[in-house]
Design a protein around this motif. Structure first.
Motif, PDB file in Angstrom:
ATOM      1  N   ARG A 243      -8.166  -4.389  10.289  1.00 26.04           N
ATOM      2  CA  ARG A 243      -8.877  -3.695   8.908  1.00 26.04           C
ATOM      3  C   ARG A 243      -9.388  -5.287   8.186  1.00 26.04           C
ATOM      4  O   ARG A 243      -8.499  -5.726   7.516  1.00 26.04           O
ATOM      5  CB  ARG A 243      -9.637  -2.864   8.122  1.00 26.04           C
ATOM      6  CG  ARG A 243      -8.770  -1.561   8.880  1.00 26.04           C
ATOM      7  CD  ARG A 243      -9.067  -0.686   7.434  1.00 26.04           C
ATOM      8  NE  ARG A 243      -7.928   0.510   7.736  1.00 26.04           N
ATOM      9  CZ  ARG A 243      -7.281   1.571   7.871  1.00 26.04           C
ATOM     10  NH1 ARG A 243      -5.956   0.629   8.195  1.00 26.04           N
ATOM     11  NH2 ARG A 243      -7.515   2.229   8.642  1.00 26.04           N
TER      12      ARG A 243
ATOM     13  N   GLN B 103      -9.920  -8.367   5.823  1.00 23.11           N
ATOM     14  CA  GLN B 103     -10.076  -8.213   4.114  1.00 23.11           C
ATOM     15  C   GLN B 103     -11.059  -9.176   3.605  1.00 23.11           C
ATOM     16  O   GLN B 103     -11.492 -10.586   3.737  1.00 23.11           O
ATOM     17  CB  GLN B 103      -9.113  -8.192   3.005  1.00 23.11           C
ATOM     18  CG  GLN B 103      -8.634  -8.251   1.782  1.00 23.11           C
ATOM     19  CD  GLN B 103      -7.727  -8.584   0.570  1.00 23.11           C
ATOM     20  OE1 GLN B 103      -6.810  -8.924   1.045  1.00 23.11           O
ATOM     21  NE2 GLN B 103      -7.634  -7.970  -0.455  1.00 23.11           N
TER      22      GLN B 103
ATOM     23  N   GLY C 145     -13.594   0.540   8.883  1.00 21.48           N
ATOM     24  CA  GLY C 145     -14.247  -0.265   8.277  1.00 21.48           C
ATOM     25  C   GLY C 145     -13.250  -1.300   5.992  1.00 21.48           C
ATOM     26  O   GLY C 145     -12.306  -0.089   6.232  1.00 21.48           O
ATOM     27  N   ASN C 146     -14.108  -1.867   5.791  1.00 25.92           N
ATOM     28  CA  ASN C 146     -13.079  -2.140   4.521  1.00 25.92           C
ATOM     29  C   ASN C 146     -14.020  -2.365   3.341  1.00 25.92           C
ATOM     30  O   ASN C 146     -14.863  -3.400   4.482  1.00 25.92           O
ATOM     31  CB  ASN C 146     -11.876  -3.185   4.667  1.00 25.92           C
ATOM     32  CG  ASN C 146     -11.113  -3.264   3.812  1.00 25.92           C
ATOM     33  OD1 ASN C 146     -11.549  -3.406   2.664  1.00 25.92           O
ATOM     34  ND2 ASN C 146      -9.721  -4.134   4.282  1.00 25.92           N
TER      35      ASN C 146
HETATM   36  C1  LIG Z   1      -9.060  -2.963   3.213  1.00 25.21           C
HETATM   37  O1  LIG Z   1      -8.052  -4.745   3.236  1.00 25.21           O
HETATM   38  C2  LIG Z   1      -6.950  -4.288   2.540  1.00 25.21           C
HETATM   39  C3  LIG Z   1      -5.930  -5.411   3.139  1.00 25.21           C
HETATM   40  O2  LIG Z   1      -6.281  -6.153   4.976  1.00 25.21           O
HETATM   41  C4  LIG Z   1      -5.683  -3.314   2.763  1.00 25.21           C
HETATM   42  O3  LIG Z   1      -4.876  -3.313   1.838  1.00 25.21           O
HETATM   43  C5  LIG Z   1      -6.858  -2.395   2.902  1.00 25.21           C
HETATM   44  O4  LIG Z   1      -6.169  -0.702   2.678  1.00 25.21           O
HETATM   45  C6  LIG Z   1      -7.940  -2.159   3.068  1.00 25.21           C
HETATM   46  N1  LIG Z   1      -9.037  -1.280   3.173  1.00 25.21           N
HETATM   47  C7  LIG Z   1      -9.243  -0.524   4.035  1.00 25.21           C
HETATM   48  C8  LIG Z   1      -9.679   0.902   3.717  1.00 25.21           C
HETATM   49  O5  LIG Z   1      -8.820  -0.292   4.932  1.00 25.21           O
END
Ligand SMILES: *[C@@H]1O[C@H](CO)[C@@H](O)[C@H](O)[C@H]1NC(C)=O
Ligand SMILES: *[C@@H]1O[C@H](CO)[C@@H](O)[C@H](O)[C@H]1NC(C)=O
Length: 142
Positions: free
Chosen positions: A40, A42, A131-132
């Motif tokens: 995921r 960032q 997703g992120n």
């Molecule tokens: C989004 O990315 C951050 C950093 O890698 C991580 O800590 C977070 O859990 C992620 N969020 C999701 C919804 O996957």
């Protein structure tokens, strides 16, 4: 030469199998446990406080520094959504992706801001194998 070609072919098969596994939606994981290979990235832009005029070109970026080699050839989809205060519903506009088919390893994609209602709680979500979401940002009338 012959041996290395075979090695590359074998690697491609492994890579294809790995990406097929990665492509499986995380929701099908019956144990509900975190799968470490799910990548995921960032989002690093937009950030909170950004304001995008409708019709402008904007660059969406994400961090690829922790990208596993299995995700090397993965393509992504970027969706626009919004999250109202006190809600976790992302209202993702899955019918009108901001961008799709780009290489996740590129770490950036340029998009044209669509003609949507002005709000100050928009997010973008990068969908790879999961997703992120970005920070909330604004879209304003041009
Ligand atoms: C989004 O990315 C951050 C950093 O890698 C991580 O800590 C977070 O859990 C992620 N969020 C999701 C919804 O996957
Ligand atoms: C986005 O647009 C800027 C300015 O036109 C350009 O320098 C950059 O290379 C573009 N980035 C991508 C990922 O297309």
């Amino acid at each position: 030469m012959f041996a290395s070609t075979k090695l590359i072919a074998a690697f491609s098969v492994v890579a294809a199998a790995a990406s097929a596994v990665l492509a499986a939606p995380a929701v099908f994981n019956p144990s509900g446990a975190k799968i470490d290979v799910v990548y995921r990235p960032q989002l690093t832009a937009p950030v909170a406080g950004d304001s995008w005029p409708v019709g402008s070109e904007q660059t969406i970026t994400w961090d690829t520094s922790d990208m596993p080699s299995e995700a090397e050839y993965q393509t992504g989809v970027l969706l626009l959504g919004y999250v109202e205060d006190g809600s976790s519903d992302e209202h993702l506009d899955i019918k009108h992706p901001l961008a799709s088919g780009f290489q996740i390893k590129n770490g950036a994609v340029n998009v044209t801001v669509p003609e949507v209602d002005p709000r100050s709680d928009y997010i973008v979500v990068l969908i790879g194998d999961s997703g992120n979401a970005s920070d909330k940002f604004s879209i304003t009338v041009a």
